[in-house]
Scaffold this motif. Sequence first.
Motif, PDB file in Angstrom:
ATOM      1  N   UNK A  34     -16.270   7.756   4.890  1.00  0.00           N
ATOM      2  CA  UNK A  34     -15.530   8.791   5.607  1.00  0.00           C
ATOM      3  C   UNK A  34     -16.231   9.259   6.886  1.00  0.00           C
ATOM      4  N   UNK A  35     -17.522   9.015   7.016  1.00  0.00           N
ATOM      5  CA  UNK A  35     -18.280   9.516   8.170  1.00  0.00           C
ATOM      6  C   UNK A  35     -17.694   9.024   9.502  1.00  0.00           C
ATOM      7  N   UNK A  36     -17.482   7.721   9.617  1.00  0.00           N
ATOM      8  CA  UNK A  36     -16.983   7.160  10.876  1.00  0.00           C
ATOM      9  C   UNK A  36     -15.547   7.621  11.158  1.00  0.00           C
ATOM     10  N   UNK A  37     -14.618   7.533  10.180  1.00  0.00           N
ATOM     11  CA  UNK A  37     -13.264   8.030  10.474  1.00  0.00           C
ATOM     12  C   UNK A  37     -13.243   9.518  10.830  1.00  0.00           C
ATOM     13  N   UNK A  38     -14.008  10.333  10.134  1.00  0.00           N
ATOM     14  CA  UNK A  38     -14.071  11.759  10.482  1.00  0.00           C
ATOM     15  C   UNK A  38     -14.614  11.944  11.896  1.00  0.00           C
ATOM     16  N   UNK A  39     -15.635  11.182  12.239  1.00  0.00           N
ATOM     17  CA  UNK A  39     -16.186  11.254  13.593  1.00  0.00           C
ATOM     18  C   UNK A  39     -15.146  10.883  14.642  1.00  0.00           C
ATOM     19  N   UNK A  40     -14.378   9.844  14.356  1.00  0.00           N
ATOM     20  CA  UNK A  40     -13.309   9.439  15.274  1.00  0.00           C
ATOM     21  C   UNK A  40     -12.235  10.515  15.370  1.00  0.00           C
ATOM     22  N   UNK A  41     -11.933  11.170  14.261  1.00  0.00           N
ATOM     23  CA  UNK A  41     -10.932  12.241  14.263  1.00  0.00           C
ATOM     24  C   UNK A  41     -11.428  13.456  15.053  1.00  0.00           C
ATOM     25  N   UNK A  52       4.273  13.780  28.753  1.00  0.00           N
ATOM     26  CA  UNK A  52       3.287  12.691  28.659  1.00  0.00           C
ATOM     27  C   UNK A  52       1.973  13.191  28.059  1.00  0.00           C
ATOM     28  N   UNK A  53       1.536  14.368  28.481  1.00  0.00           N
ATOM     29  CA  UNK A  53       0.299  14.930  27.937  1.00  0.00           C
ATOM     30  C   UNK A  53       0.453  15.215  26.440  1.00  0.00           C
ATOM     31  N   UNK A  54       1.615  15.727  26.040  1.00  0.00           N
ATOM     32  CA  UNK A  54       1.870  15.987  24.617  1.00  0.00           C
ATOM     33  C   UNK A  54       1.889  14.679  23.825  1.00  0.00           C
ATOM     34  N   UNK A  55       2.417  13.616  24.432  1.00  0.00           N
ATOM     35  CA  UNK A  55       2.401  12.322  23.757  1.00  0.00           C
ATOM     36  C   UNK A  55       0.966  11.851  23.550  1.00  0.00           C
ATOM     37  N   UNK A  56       0.108  12.052  24.539  1.00  0.00           N
ATOM     38  CA  UNK A  56      -1.299  11.670  24.402  1.00  0.00           C
ATOM     39  C   UNK A  56      -1.944  12.419  23.235  1.00  0.00           C
ATOM     40  N   UNK A  64      -2.333  10.620  15.698  1.00  0.00           N
ATOM     41  CA  UNK A  64      -1.717   9.544  14.936  1.00  0.00           C
ATOM     42  C   UNK A  64      -2.776   8.478  14.630  1.00  0.00           C
ATOM     43  N   UNK A  65      -3.650   8.213  15.593  1.00  0.00           N
ATOM     44  CA  UNK A  65      -4.749   7.259  15.372  1.00  0.00           C
ATOM     45  C   UNK A  65      -5.698   7.791  14.301  1.00  0.00           C
ATOM     46  N   UNK A  66      -6.015   9.081  14.372  1.00  0.00           N
ATOM     47  CA  UNK A  66      -6.875   9.707  13.362  1.00  0.00           C
ATOM     48  C   UNK A  66      -6.251   9.525  11.977  1.00  0.00           C
ATOM     49  N   UNK A  84       0.542  19.092  12.874  1.00  0.00           N
ATOM     50  CA  UNK A  84       0.103  19.012  14.267  1.00  0.00           C
ATOM     51  C   UNK A  84       0.939  17.984  15.038  1.00  0.00           C
ATOM     52  N   UNK A  85       1.137  16.810  14.439  1.00  0.00           N
ATOM     53  CA  UNK A  85       1.951  15.777  15.080  1.00  0.00           C
ATOM     54  C   UNK A  85       3.370  16.279  15.321  1.00  0.00           C
TER      55      UNK A  85
END
Length: 190
Positions: free
Chosen positions: A105-112, A140-144, A150-152, A172-173
């Motif tokens: 979980x460390x790496x995914x949490x870091x990415x999130x 566009x900013x909201x999509x970013x 979504x990636x998280x 949030x999404x």
Amino acid sequence: MAVSGVRSNVFSFLPLLLILSITPLSSSSSFSPSDKVTKALLDQLCSQPTIYKHFCIPWLTSDPTTFTLDLKGLVPVVFQKAEMLGYKNLAMIEGLHRTTNDPTLKIPYGSCITGYEFSNTALKKAKQLARSKAYVSASKAAFEAFDSINMCESLLEGLATPANVSKRNMWYERMCNTGMAFSDILAFGL
């Protein structure tokens, strides 16, 4: 004889064609930035195809200040509310990252964490753009912001995270998505 049968069929369709020509083909109406926010307007806005209506209406009606706004004032408020949840979610993910003993979980949490930092910056920008009526850029900013979380969510899928992590990411999404859709309505007059 055949001609009179065709002529009578054409004349029977004329009233229908007249009604269709003066009736809009779409039930959606055009929105104006100065439209006062009412329950009826929120129902129309939250009924847009890309919005989760059963989330949007309770979320926005739970705050009485919603009904003191017009549509152009509502959009920055939507981004502000999403941004506030984004900061709470960031703090939650940072806490999980700090306290987890699970190395998977460390790496995914870091990415999130990185995703929420980027996403919150994007929503701050979307809010400012909406205030300056740059609705296409705000969308566009909201999509970013949406895409980053979504990636998280994708990175955390299938991992043993607390149940509220996925739920809060989803909220949030949906908030980002609502802001995008409202910005598009003002930008394109949908």
